[in-house]
Scaffold this motif. Sequence first.
Motif, PDB file in Angstrom:
ATOM      1  N   SER A 113       0.829  -1.208   0.000  1.00 12.91           N
ATOM      2  CA  SER A 113       0.000   0.000   0.000  1.00 12.91           C
ATOM      3  C   SER A 113       0.863   1.257   0.000  1.00 12.91           C
ATOM      4  O   SER A 113       0.537   2.239  -0.662  1.00 12.91           O
ATOM      5  CB  SER A 113      -0.973   0.004   1.186  1.00 12.91           C
ATOM      6  OG  SER A 113      -0.290   0.068   2.406  1.00 12.91           O
ATOM      7  N   ALA A 114       1.973   1.216   0.700  1.00 13.41           N
ATOM      8  CA  ALA A 114       2.854   2.388   0.736  1.00 13.41           C
ATOM      9  C   ALA A 114       3.488   2.643  -0.622  1.00 13.41           C
ATOM     10  O   ALA A 114       3.484   3.769  -1.107  1.00 13.41           O
ATOM     11  CB  ALA A 114       3.933   2.194   1.785  1.00 13.41           C
ATOM     12  N   SER A 115       4.004   1.603  -1.231  1.00  6.90           N
ATOM     13  CA  SER A 115       4.685   1.813  -2.508  1.00  6.90           C
ATOM     14  C   SER A 115       3.701   2.168  -3.608  1.00  6.90           C
ATOM     15  O   SER A 115       4.061   2.882  -4.542  1.00  6.90           O
ATOM     16  CB  SER A 115       5.507   0.580  -2.883  1.00  6.90           C
ATOM     17  OG  SER A 115       4.668  -0.543  -3.064  1.00  6.90           O
ATOM     18  N   ALA A 116       2.470   1.717  -3.501  1.00  5.60           N
ATOM     19  CA  ALA A 116       1.472   2.049  -4.523  1.00  5.60           C
ATOM     20  C   ALA A 116       1.045   3.509  -4.427  1.00  5.60           C
ATOM     21  O   ALA A 116       0.702   4.116  -5.434  1.00  5.60           O
ATOM     22  CB  ALA A 116       0.252   1.144  -4.374  1.00  5.60           C
ATOM     23  N   ASN A 117       1.073   4.084  -3.255  1.00 10.81           N
ATOM     24  CA  ASN A 117       0.594   5.446  -3.060  1.00 10.81           C
ATOM     25  C   ASN A 117       1.703   6.492  -3.008  1.00 10.81           C
ATOM     26  O   ASN A 117       1.534   7.591  -3.513  1.00 10.81           O
ATOM     27  CB  ASN A 117      -0.238   5.533  -1.771  1.00 10.81           C
ATOM     28  CG  ASN A 117      -1.561   4.854  -1.929  1.00 10.81           C
ATOM     29  OD1 ASN A 117      -2.472   5.401  -2.522  1.00 10.81           O
ATOM     30  ND2 ASN A 117      -1.664   3.627  -1.442  1.00 10.81           N
ATOM     31  N   ASP A 118       2.803   6.157  -2.367  1.00 12.85           N
ATOM     32  CA  ASP A 118       3.895   7.115  -2.239  1.00 12.85           C
ATOM     33  C   ASP A 118       5.174   6.351  -1.908  1.00 12.85           C
ATOM     34  O   ASP A 118       5.437   6.063  -0.735  1.00 12.85           O
ATOM     35  CB  ASP A 118       3.568   8.126  -1.135  1.00 12.85           C
ATOM     36  CG  ASP A 118       4.640   9.190  -0.962  1.00 12.85           C
ATOM     37  OD1 ASP A 118       5.683   9.131  -1.648  1.00 12.85           O
ATOM     38  OD2 ASP A 118       4.431  10.091  -0.131  1.00 12.85           O
ATOM     39  N   PRO A 119       5.971   6.024  -2.917  1.00 14.86           N
ATOM     40  CA  PRO A 119       7.196   5.260  -2.663  1.00 14.86           C
ATOM     41  C   PRO A 119       8.125   5.918  -1.642  1.00 14.86           C
ATOM     42  O   PRO A 119       8.900   5.240  -0.982  1.00 14.86           O
ATOM     43  CB  PRO A 119       7.866   5.181  -4.038  1.00 14.86           C
ATOM     44  CG  PRO A 119       6.761   5.389  -5.014  1.00 14.86           C
ATOM     45  CD  PRO A 119       5.773   6.303  -4.330  1.00 14.86           C
ATOM     46  N   GLY A 120       8.033   7.225  -1.477  1.00 18.80           N
ATOM     47  CA  GLY A 120       8.874   7.918  -0.510  1.00 18.80           C
ATOM     48  C   GLY A 120       8.611   7.485   0.924  1.00 18.80           C
ATOM     49  O   GLY A 120       9.478   7.628   1.788  1.00 18.80           O
ATOM     50  N   LEU A 121       7.424   6.929   1.180  1.00 13.17           N
ATOM     51  CA  LEU A 121       7.109   6.460   2.530  1.00 13.17           C
ATOM     52  C   LEU A 121       7.966   5.262   2.934  1.00 13.17           C
ATOM     53  O   LEU A 121       8.085   4.953   4.117  1.00 13.17           O
ATOM     54  CB  LEU A 121       5.626   6.096   2.637  1.00 13.17           C
ATOM     55  CG  LEU A 121       4.640   7.263   2.549  1.00 13.17           C
ATOM     56  CD1 LEU A 121       3.209   6.747   2.468  1.00 13.17           C
ATOM     57  CD2 LEU A 121       4.802   8.190   3.729  1.00 13.17           C
ATOM     58  N   LEU A 122       8.562   4.604   1.957  1.00 16.29           N
ATOM     59  CA  LEU A 122       9.397   3.437   2.253  1.00 16.29           C
ATOM     60  C   LEU A 122      10.822   3.810   2.655  1.00 16.29           C
ATOM     61  O   LEU A 122      11.596   2.949   3.055  1.00 16.29           O
ATOM     62  CB  LEU A 122       9.433   2.504   1.035  1.00 16.29           C
ATOM     63  CG  LEU A 122       8.108   1.856   0.668  1.00 16.29           C
ATOM     64  CD1 LEU A 122       8.254   1.066  -0.620  1.00 16.29           C
ATOM     65  CD2 LEU A 122       7.604   0.968   1.788  1.00 16.29           C
ATOM     66  N   ARG A 123      11.159   5.087   2.569  1.00 16.95           N
ATOM     67  CA  ARG A 123      12.533   5.500   2.886  1.00 16.95           C
ATOM     68  C   ARG A 123      13.008   5.070   4.279  1.00 16.95           C
ATOM     69  O   ARG A 123      14.143   4.620   4.413  1.00 16.95           O
ATOM     70  CB  ARG A 123      12.675   7.009   2.713  1.00 16.95           C
ATOM     71  CG  ARG A 123      12.771   7.416   1.267  1.00 16.95           C
ATOM     72  CD  ARG A 123      13.123   8.889   1.099  1.00 16.95           C
ATOM     73  NE  ARG A 123      12.867   9.276  -0.268  1.00 16.95           N
ATOM     74  CZ  ARG A 123      11.903  10.105  -0.651  1.00 16.95           C
ATOM     75  NH1 ARG A 123      11.121  10.685   0.234  1.00 16.95           N
ATOM     76  NH2 ARG A 123      11.732  10.380  -1.917  1.00 16.95           N
ATOM     77  N   PRO A 124      12.195   5.201   5.330  1.00 11.93           N
ATOM     78  CA  PRO A 124      12.694   4.768   6.648  1.00 11.93           C
ATOM     79  C   PRO A 124      13.035   3.279   6.709  1.00 11.93           C
ATOM     80  O   PRO A 124      13.996   2.887   7.358  1.00 11.93           O
ATOM     81  CB  PRO A 124      11.545   5.107   7.600  1.00 11.93           C
ATOM     82  CG  PRO A 124      10.768   6.176   6.905  1.00 11.93           C
ATOM     83  CD  PRO A 124      10.892   5.863   5.445  1.00 11.93           C
ATOM     84  N   ILE A 125      12.266   2.459   6.006  1.00 16.51           N
ATOM     85  CA  ILE A 125      12.555   1.024   5.991  1.00 16.51           C
ATOM     86  C   ILE A 125      13.839   0.771   5.221  1.00 16.51           C
ATOM     87  O   ILE A 125      14.712   0.016   5.661  1.00 16.51           O
ATOM     88  CB  ILE A 125      11.377   0.234   5.392  1.00 16.51           C
ATOM     89  CG1 ILE A 125      10.160   0.372   6.308  1.00 16.51           C
ATOM     90  CG2 ILE A 125      11.742  -1.231   5.193  1.00 16.51           C
ATOM     91  CD1 ILE A 125       8.880  -0.134   5.728  1.00 16.51           C
ATOM     92  N   ALA A 126      13.958   1.421   4.069  1.00 21.23           N
ATOM     93  CA  ALA A 126      15.184   1.279   3.274  1.00 21.23           C
ATOM     94  C   ALA A 126      16.396   1.733   4.074  1.00 21.23           C
ATOM     95  O   ALA A 126      17.451   1.090   4.042  1.00 21.23           O
ATOM     96  CB  ALA A 126      15.058   2.062   1.975  1.00 21.23           C
ATOM     97  N   GLN A 127      16.252   2.820   4.823  1.00 21.03           N
ATOM     98  CA  GLN A 127      17.361   3.324   5.629  1.00 21.03           C
ATOM     99  C   GLN A 127      17.738   2.339   6.730  1.00 21.03           C
ATOM    100  O   GLN A 127      18.912   2.106   6.991  1.00 21.03           O
ATOM    101  CB  GLN A 127      17.023   4.686   6.233  1.00 21.03           C
ATOM    102  CG  GLN A 127      18.178   5.330   6.973  1.00 21.03           C
ATOM    103  CD  GLN A 127      19.374   5.587   6.070  1.00 21.03           C
ATOM    104  OE1 GLN A 127      19.240   6.181   5.006  1.00 21.03           O
ATOM    105  NE2 GLN A 127      20.551   5.128   6.480  1.00 21.03           N
TER     106      GLN A 127
END
Length: 192
Positions: A113-127
């Motif tokens: 749901s996060a990546s479908a709406n705003d991939p930027g929301l995944l930045r904390p997980i990626a970090q």
Amino acid sequence: MTKSKAQGLHGKRRELILDAAEELVMDLGAAHLTMDAVAARAIVSKGGVLHHFPTKTSLIQAMLDRLLATFSADLDAVERIAGKSLKGHLRAWISLMQTTDARLDRICAALLSASANDPGLLRPIAQMLRDRLTRYQLERPSDGLTSVILAAIEGYWLFNALGLSPLEGDTKNAFFSALQGLVDGLDEATLS
């Protein structure tokens, strides 16, 4: 009603809404994540949903925050089990991946749901994933084996969470045995 009871009810209702949002995404997909649908699934008014999550983005962010809390708990568990041993950390991650439960579906729902709406929301997980890899690589900067092991663990997790893993039975056991063999072949390193 006392203030603490009201806060407890507030928190429970918030978690109920998050559960409903994750279930909705799992059952119907991220495209169906609407405030009306979440309200219906949670059996609360749309105003109740909006009270806790004024926007769809805030709802998704809360789903991801809960995901990060789960990851943090996993990191804490690995730290308790493995201490400062790099091999211990890698063994703990391998073990954790072999004992996963239904929560992976919820985690996957939040990610989708996060990546479908705003991939930027995944930045904390990626970090968080980059930080873990960086910490492990500081002890073994000259080879990419630690990166390969972590990539295999994370790849397994993602494919499994998405229901795409081709690994079953003996093939799955052989995969984890091979990963364990790679870890056993590493020189012992102590994490800072």
